[in-house]
Design a protein around this motif. Sequence first.
Motif, short mmCIF file in Angstrom:
data_model
loop_
_atom_site.label_atom_id
_atom_site.label_comp_id
_atom_site.label_asym_id
_atom_site.label_seq_id
_atom_site.Cartn_x
_atom_site.Cartn_y
_atom_site.Cartn_z
N MET A 1 0.84 -1.18 0.00
CA MET A 1 0.00 0.00 0.00
C MET A 1 0.89 1.24 0.00
N LEU A 2 0.62 2.16 -0.88
CA LEU A 2 1.34 3.42 -0.93
C LEU A 2 0.46 4.52 -0.37
N LEU A 3 1.09 5.44 0.32
CA LEU A 3 0.37 6.56 0.91
C LEU A 3 1.05 7.84 0.46
N ASN A 4 0.36 8.67 -0.28
CA ASN A 4 0.91 9.93 -0.75
C ASN A 4 0.42 11.04 0.18
N VAL A 5 1.35 11.62 0.93
CA VAL A 5 0.99 12.70 1.84
C VAL A 5 1.72 13.99 1.46
N ALA A 6 2.09 14.10 0.19
CA ALA A 6 2.88 15.24 -0.27
C ALA A 6 2.19 16.58 -0.02
N ASN A 7 0.89 16.63 -0.12
CA ASN A 7 0.16 17.88 0.07
C ASN A 7 -0.57 17.92 1.40
N THR A 8 -0.09 17.17 2.37
CA THR A 8 -0.74 17.06 3.66
C THR A 8 0.26 17.31 4.78
N THR A 9 -0.18 18.00 5.80
CA THR A 9 0.64 18.15 7.00
C THR A 9 0.09 17.20 8.05
N LEU A 10 0.94 16.29 8.50
CA LEU A 10 0.55 15.33 9.53
C LEU A 10 1.02 15.84 10.89
N THR A 11 0.08 16.00 11.81
CA THR A 11 0.40 16.47 13.15
C THR A 11 0.19 15.33 14.13
N VAL A 12 1.21 15.10 14.98
CA VAL A 12 1.13 14.05 15.99
C VAL A 12 1.66 14.59 17.31
N THR A 13 1.27 13.97 18.39
CA THR A 13 1.80 14.35 19.70
C THR A 13 3.18 13.73 19.86
N PRO A 14 3.99 14.23 20.80
CA PRO A 14 5.29 13.59 21.04
C PRO A 14 5.14 12.11 21.41
N GLU A 15 4.11 11.77 22.13
CA GLU A 15 3.90 10.36 22.51
C GLU A 15 3.57 9.51 21.29
N GLN A 16 2.73 10.03 20.38
CA GLN A 16 2.41 9.31 19.15
C GLN A 16 3.66 9.18 18.28
N PHE A 17 4.49 10.22 18.27
CA PHE A 17 5.74 10.18 17.51
C PHE A 17 6.63 9.05 18.02
N ASP A 18 6.77 8.95 19.34
CA ASP A 18 7.60 7.88 19.92
C ASP A 18 7.10 6.51 19.49
N LEU A 19 5.79 6.32 19.50
CA LEU A 19 5.22 5.03 19.08
C LEU A 19 5.47 4.78 17.59
N LEU A 20 5.35 5.82 16.77
CA LEU A 20 5.66 5.66 15.34
C LEU A 20 7.10 5.22 15.14
N CYS A 21 8.01 5.79 15.91
CA CYS A 21 9.43 5.42 15.79
C CYS A 21 9.65 3.97 16.20
N ILE A 22 9.00 3.56 17.27
CA ILE A 22 9.14 2.17 17.74
C ILE A 22 8.56 1.20 16.72
N ASP A 23 7.40 1.55 16.16
CA ASP A 23 6.72 0.67 15.20
C ASP A 23 7.36 0.67 13.82
N ASN A 24 8.16 1.70 13.52
CA ASN A 24 8.76 1.85 12.18
C ASN A 24 10.25 2.16 12.30
N PRO A 25 11.05 1.24 12.82
CA PRO A 25 12.46 1.52 13.08
C PRO A 25 13.29 1.78 11.81
N ASP A 26 12.79 1.39 10.66
CA ASP A 26 13.55 1.59 9.42
C ASP A 26 13.30 2.96 8.79
N LEU A 27 12.34 3.70 9.30
CA LEU A 27 12.05 5.03 8.77
C LEU A 27 12.82 6.08 9.55
N ARG A 28 13.23 7.13 8.85
CA ARG A 28 13.85 8.30 9.51
C ARG A 28 12.75 9.33 9.70
#
Length: 139
Positions: A1-28
């Motif tokens: 599945m591809l997700l194009n967010v080029a024209n979107t601003t994604l806002t997350v809390t610091p806690e959500q960011f930490d979870l994203l990092c844990i769940d996606n260790p290969d992403l910068r």
Amino acid sequence: MLLNVANTTLTVTPEQFDLLCIDNPDLRLELTRNHELIVMAPTGGETGEKNVTLLARVWNWNDRTKLGRVFDFSTGYDFISIGGGKISPDVSWIERSRLEGVDIKGFIKVVPDLGKINKCISYAGMGSKYDLKRITSYY
């Protein structure tokens, strides 16, 4: 599945960011001070070569002087408590005494003395005392 967010601003809390990092260790991922999520694309060959050259120079200098610790592009810094975001400089260096008692297992909560993000090298704290400008002058 591809997700194009080029024209979107994604806002997350610091806690959500930490979870994203844990769940996606290969992403910068980075988080701006406004809690906007940034997904970092891979660099091109020229930038990658410059980044590794700078990292090698800083590491070699620090290996000789034993003045601090060097961190690579995968190291995250947490500046939320001082009104910043969560970032990952391409290379960073922190003077040894500033890390005493600091937990570096997760995101580091100390502003680096030297940090390189994109094409901008910044010096804070003790950086100029140790002639880091000379080490990074080629960049």
